[in-house]
Design a protein around this motif. Structure first.
Motif, PDB file in Angstrom:
ATOM      1  N   LEU A  36       0.869  -1.171   0.000  1.00 27.49           N
ATOM      2  CA  LEU A  36       0.000   0.000   0.000  1.00 27.49           C
ATOM      3  C   LEU A  36       0.909   1.225   0.000  1.00 27.49           C
ATOM      4  CD1 LEU A  36      -2.989   0.758   0.071  1.00 27.49           C
ATOM      5  CD2 LEU A  36      -2.835   0.891   2.568  1.00 27.49           C
ATOM      6  N   CYS A  37       0.936   1.941  -1.130  1.00 27.39           N
ATOM      7  CA  CYS A  37       1.865   3.057  -1.310  1.00 27.39           C
ATOM      8  C   CYS A  37       1.122   4.389  -1.257  1.00 27.39           C
ATOM      9  CB  CYS A  37       2.595   2.945  -2.648  1.00 27.39           C
ATOM     10  SG  CYS A  37       3.564   1.422  -2.845  1.00 27.39           S
ATOM     11  N   VAL A  38       1.785   5.372  -0.723  1.00 25.46           N
ATOM     12  CA  VAL A  38       1.300   6.745  -0.791  1.00 25.46           C
ATOM     13  C   VAL A  38       2.190   7.461  -1.793  1.00 25.46           C
ATOM     14  CG1 VAL A  38       0.925   8.901   0.449  1.00 25.46           C
ATOM     15  CG2 VAL A  38       0.467   6.713   1.575  1.00 25.46           C
TER      16      VAL A  38
ATOM     17  N   VAL B  20      -2.136   4.112  -3.587  1.00 26.35           N
ATOM     18  CA  VAL B  20      -2.012   3.209  -4.731  1.00 26.35           C
ATOM     19  C   VAL B  20      -1.580   1.834  -4.244  1.00 26.35           C
ATOM     20  CG1 VAL B  20      -0.862   2.751  -6.934  1.00 26.35           C
ATOM     21  CG2 VAL B  20      -1.366   5.116  -6.251  1.00 26.35           C
ATOM     22  N   VAL B  21      -2.300   0.797  -4.671  1.00 30.45           N
ATOM     23  CA  VAL B  21      -1.909  -0.582  -4.372  1.00 30.45           C
ATOM     24  C   VAL B  21      -0.962  -1.047  -5.475  1.00 30.45           C
ATOM     25  CG1 VAL B  21      -2.692  -2.949  -4.063  1.00 30.45           C
ATOM     26  CG2 VAL B  21      -4.059  -1.036  -3.170  1.00 30.45           C
TER      27      VAL B  21
ATOM     28  N   LYS C 153      -8.744   3.579 -13.840  1.00 26.96           N
ATOM     29  CA  LYS C 153      -9.906   3.980 -13.051  1.00 26.96           C
ATOM     30  C   LYS C 153      -9.652   3.685 -11.569  1.00 26.96           C
ATOM     31  CE  LYS C 153     -13.034   2.718 -16.830  1.00 26.96           C
ATOM     32  NZ  LYS C 153     -14.172   1.851 -17.242  1.00 26.96           N
ATOM     33  N   LYS C 154     -10.455   4.292 -10.729  1.00 22.29           N
ATOM     34  CA  LYS C 154     -10.377   3.965  -9.305  1.00 22.29           C
ATOM     35  C   LYS C 154     -10.796   2.515  -9.134  1.00 22.29           C
ATOM     36  CE  LYS C 154     -13.547   5.427  -6.481  1.00 22.29           C
ATOM     37  NZ  LYS C 154     -14.403   6.301  -5.630  1.00 22.29           N
ATOM     38  N   ALA C 155     -10.041   1.759  -8.329  1.00 23.04           N
ATOM     39  CA  ALA C 155     -10.323   0.326  -8.192  1.00 23.04           C
ATOM     40  C   ALA C 155     -10.150  -0.089  -6.743  1.00 23.04           C
ATOM     41  CB  ALA C 155      -9.390  -0.480  -9.094  1.00 23.04           C
ATOM     42  N   LYS C 156     -10.645  -1.325  -6.441  1.00 19.16           N
ATOM     43  CA  LYS C 156     -10.470  -1.912  -5.123  1.00 19.16           C
ATOM     44  C   LYS C 156      -9.690  -3.201  -5.278  1.00 19.16           C
ATOM     45  CE  LYS C 156     -13.944  -0.599  -1.736  1.00 19.16           C
ATOM     46  NZ  LYS C 156     -15.148  -1.008  -0.994  1.00 19.16           N
TER      47      LYS C 156
ATOM     48  N   SER D 219      -7.557   1.827  -4.616  1.00 23.38           N
ATOM     49  CA  SER D 219      -6.324   2.244  -5.282  1.00 23.38           C
ATOM     50  C   SER D 219      -6.668   3.339  -6.279  1.00 23.38           C
ATOM     51  CB  SER D 219      -5.668   1.064  -6.001  1.00 23.38           C
ATOM     52  OG  SER D 219      -4.486   1.466  -6.660  1.00 23.38           O
ATOM     53  N   PHE D 220      -5.929   4.467  -6.199  1.00 24.30           N
ATOM     54  CA  PHE D 220      -6.217   5.616  -7.056  1.00 24.30           C
ATOM     55  C   PHE D 220      -5.059   5.844  -8.038  1.00 24.30           C
ATOM     56  CE2 PHE D 220      -8.428   6.084  -3.075  1.00 24.30           C
ATOM     57  CZ  PHE D 220      -9.710   6.458  -3.438  1.00 24.30           C
TER      58      PHE D 220
END
Length: 792
Positions: A64-66, A76-77, A105-108, A114-115
């Motif tokens: 899990l990154c910022v 962002v994953v 796209k925005k995803a899970k 994750s953006f």
């Protein structure tokens, strides 16, 4: 060779688009195989910085990154193993579009939002590398468009160069070509000499001076091994198909691509004594940079020191002296190796490198010092260090010389098929870097620059004029030539028709030597003294044949020795007759037969061929021209033929050939299984036939009468036939001999000939009175000419 269009345009930038540039290069003889974008089609990708990277709460292999875009932070994953805090990388924000029209796209992912997406090189179409996300330089501007930052609005051009254009195996060489073609100035790289800071130098000894007539080297101490290659260099190398390794290796590769001069860097601490350029000895071994252990072959050119081989000259360096991240002092080399010393060496070891590719085709023999200065300049800029003086060792007598060529204006116009102005010739050659001086009216002395080692003779210069002027600009002229239709002489019999006829009769074509053994020649021909060769291959091929019979007889012998009992061979070729101090070459056709008349079969006992079998074959050839009646056979003697079975073949009374049985003495001398029969005919006479003419077939029956005539045993049937045809009237069609008898009832010295006479009228049936009258005239004439009487 691959090159970046942007890099090329840094040196020369004509006002033309990519498509025109590619077409222009191709038409100049530098064929372009492919043009591809540097990167795939994508948008919305920026330089991002990973602020933190924590394990994903629900997945072991995800993080899990910022990520910062310079203004905002995004969660962002990412699954890349190299994702870490502080890394600057490619960041595709929500709304970005990647190659293949893939929209971000925005995803899970595993219940975590994750953006955006952190991208690997292959996901952006930059390469095939998918080992992790892109790692950008630490000074990459966060938030900056990745395409602009990396200069990805570029194209890679793949040029397939012919082996003679080694001068274009560099971006400088290509820029020179483009500048010449577009009359645009080129910004050549001209490094200033680097002043030495230290006095350290490494000794160089040239043992193989012919293979390596020039070797240039320089010591550079105290470089920074932790420095990184600048982005612009890494990108230029990547677009040339070269992977970045470390700054020192990158610089040598960069100079190779920029100037076309292969270079190598040694770790100075790993060298001992001095550099020695020599040939390898059998049994020496070397571990190459790629880790491959090879056993060197004698004759391979090496770079060595006192301990042993360091590198295969012009091919690849060795692992033991390679530059690593711990290297502090280096020794740069830049050498000129003769193409013949390198050609084929790499392939003999299963290798092919950028260096060997260039040295095999030729490298500018004046470029080595310039390359050292350029590499030094770049290294000092990237890794720092203290340079020493340049060491140059050369063998002047083994270095190439400046080629000087005499160019004639008239020759240019002749080969290009138009009048090229002298001013244009001078202008084109001057743009190519050649130096011209007029030696006389319409003639120039041309000095060729060292980088154009492919120009050696006058036609090379003319080819350059055509190439630069533009092949598509040369005037198009329709060739004009007199092309009359070759007349076909209908009365002529082609040799191929004669060959087919003989093949149909069971013959096979032979091709024998025109040179034969002198003794064999004399046995077959005592009329001519054969021409002796001044320098024969062997005694069996000492003289030029005056007949085809000796070769055919030897071919028959060869076949019979290999259990071939039934042989029929023919040959068409030349015989060489000395006449009046000149050598006359005459075309003839000849044949030989031996063995059984028919192929072996169950229907009856095999019968040997005889004189009349051969005569029938000869008559088949004579009939091809439609003038068989013009030929006749007469008893004649020939040294190679049996005295009682030989005949001359006459046409209008002139001998045009011979036929008969091979003389018994020759059969014995050649150890042949007889009897053997031969013929030989002049092709020129045989080919001259009679023009075919149509005549209507008679619808009325033939009338035949048979006569048994007693004549002298020496009287030939052909003589009787001639008289019978003359006296038999215009309707006598054929005179045939169907029986010959000597014996009881026939007095000694006489013989009985049974002949058949056939008449046919074109418009009516002949009556008995007409035929009987004609018979009486024929019998009377035969009695008068030959003393012939009717047999009771």
């Amino acid at each position: 060779m691959k090159f970046s269009e942007q890099w090329l345009r840094e040196l020369v930038n004509p006002a033309i688009d990519t498509e025109t540039l590619v077409a222009q290069i191709t038409m100049a003889g530098l064929e372009v195989d492919e043009v591809v974008p540097v990167a795939g089609a994508f948008s919305g990708v920026i330089v991002g910085e990973i602020l933190s990277a924590e394990p994903h709460p629900n997945a072991d292999k995800l993080q899990l990154c910022v990520v910062s875009d310079g203004h905002e932070q995004h969660q962002v994953v990412c699954g890349a193993p190299n994702a870490r805090a502080g890394l600057k990388t490619s960041f595709a924000k929500v709304g970005a579009v990647l190659p293949g029209d893939f929209k971000i796209k925005k995803a899970k992912l595993r219940q975590v939002e994750s953006f955006g997406m952190l991208c690997a090189e292959d996901e952006l179409g930059l390469s095939q590398d998918h080992g992790g996300i892109m790692e950008l330089a630490a000074d990459a501007p966060v938030g900056h468009c990745l395409r602009d930052y990396l200069g990805l609005n570029d194209k890679i051009v793949d040029v397939d160069l012919t082996p003679n254009r080694g001068d274009c195996l560099s971006i400088t060489g290509l820029a020179r070509e483009v500048g010449v073609l577009n009359k645009v100035a080129v910004k050549f790289v001209e490094p200033a000499p680097v002043e030495p800071v230290i006095k350290d130098a490494f000794a160089v000894v040239l043992e193989a001076k012919a293979a390596c007539p020039r070797y240039v080297g320089r010591v550079i101490r105290r470089i920074n091994p932790q420095a990184e290659s600048p982005l612009w260099m890494v990108e230029k190398l990547r677009r040339a198909g070269i992977r970045s390794i470390d700054p020192v290796v990158d610089v040598t590769n960069y100079v190779l691509q920029e100037l076309g001069q292969p270079m190598h860097a040694f770790d100075l601490a790993k060298l001992s004594g001095s550099i020695l350029v020599r040939e390898a000895q059998d049994g020496e071994k070397l571990t190459l940079l790629d880790g491959q252990d090879i056993e060197l072959k004698a004759g391979t050119l090496l770079i060595t020191d006192e301990k042993g081989p360091l590198a295969m000259a012009g091919i690849m360096g060795g692992e033991s002296s390679s530059v690593t991240r711990e290297t502090r002092d280096i020794f740069l080399e830049s050498a000129f190796f003769a193409p013949l010393a390198i050609a084929g060496r790499a392939r003999s070891y299963g290798l092919h490198t950028d260096s060997s590719h260039r040295f095999e085709r030729g490298v500018d023999w004046r470029l080595q010092r310039k390359a050292i200065e350029r590499a030094t300049e770049l290294l000092l800029e990237i890794v720092g260090g203290e340079p020493g003086p340049v060491t140059e060792v050369k063998s002047e007598e083994n270095l190439p010389e400046v080629a000087r060529i005499r160019l004639r204006h008239a020759r240019v116009n002749q080969l290009l098929a138009f009048d090229m102005p002298a001013a244009e010739i001078e202008e084109i050659l001057t743009r190519l870097g050649l130096q011209l001086s007029a030696s006389e009216d319409g003639v120039w002395d041309v000095a060729v620059p060292s980088y154009r080692f492919d120009i050696e003779i006058e036609v090379d210069l003319i080819e350059e004029l055509a190439r630069v002027y533009g092949y598509n600009n040369l005037p198009v002229k329709t060739p004009m030539a007199a092309l009359p239709i070759k007349p076909i002489v209908e009365s002529r019999v082609e040799t191929r028709v004669m060959r087919r006829t003989l093949v149909a009769l069971g013959y096979q074509e032979a091709i024998t030597y025109s040179f034969i053994e002198a003794g064999l020649q004399q046995q077959f021909d005592d009329q001519y003294d054969a021409i002796a060769l001044a320098n024969p291959i062997s005694a069996e091929m000492a003289v030029m044949r005056t007949s085809l019979w000796p070769g055919l007889a030897k071919a028959l012998q060869y076949n019979q020795n290999r259990q071939q009992d039934r042989v029929r061979l023919f040959e068409s070729g030349q015989r060489f007759l000395p006449q009046g101090g000149e050598l006359v070459q005459e075309n003839v056709i000849a044949g030989v037969i031996a063995g059984s008349r028919e192929p072996e079969g169950w229907t009856g006992k095999a019968q040997k061929v005889d004189f009349y079998d051969l005569k029938g074959h000869v008559e088949s050839l004579l009939a091809l021209g439609g003038a068989a009646q013009e030929y006749s056979f007469a008893s004649a003697s020939h040294v190679a033929l049996h005295p009682g079975q030989s005949a001359a073949i006459l046409r209008d009374g002139k001998a045009v050939g011979y036929m008969g049985a091979l003389h018994p003495s020759l059969i014995k001398a050649l150890d042949l299984d007889g009897p053997v029969y031969l013929f030989e005919l002049e092709l020129a006479t045989l080919a001259n036939g009679r023009l075919p003419r149509f005549s209507e077939l008679s619808k009325f029956p033939e009338s035949r009468r048979d006569l048994a005539l007693i004549v002298d045993e020496k009287t030939a049937f052909d003589a009787l036939r001639t008289v019978a045809l003359k006296e038999g009237g215009e309707y006598l069609q054929e005179v045939t001999l169907f029986d010959v008898y000597q014996g009881q009832g026939i007095e000694a010295g006489r013989k009985s000939l049974a002949i058949g006479l056939t008449w046919q009228h074109p418009s009516r049936t002949l009556n008995d009175e007409e035929i009987n009258g004609t018979i009486q005239a024929v019998v009377g004439a035969l009695k008068s000419e030959f003393g012939a009487t009717l047999r009771e």
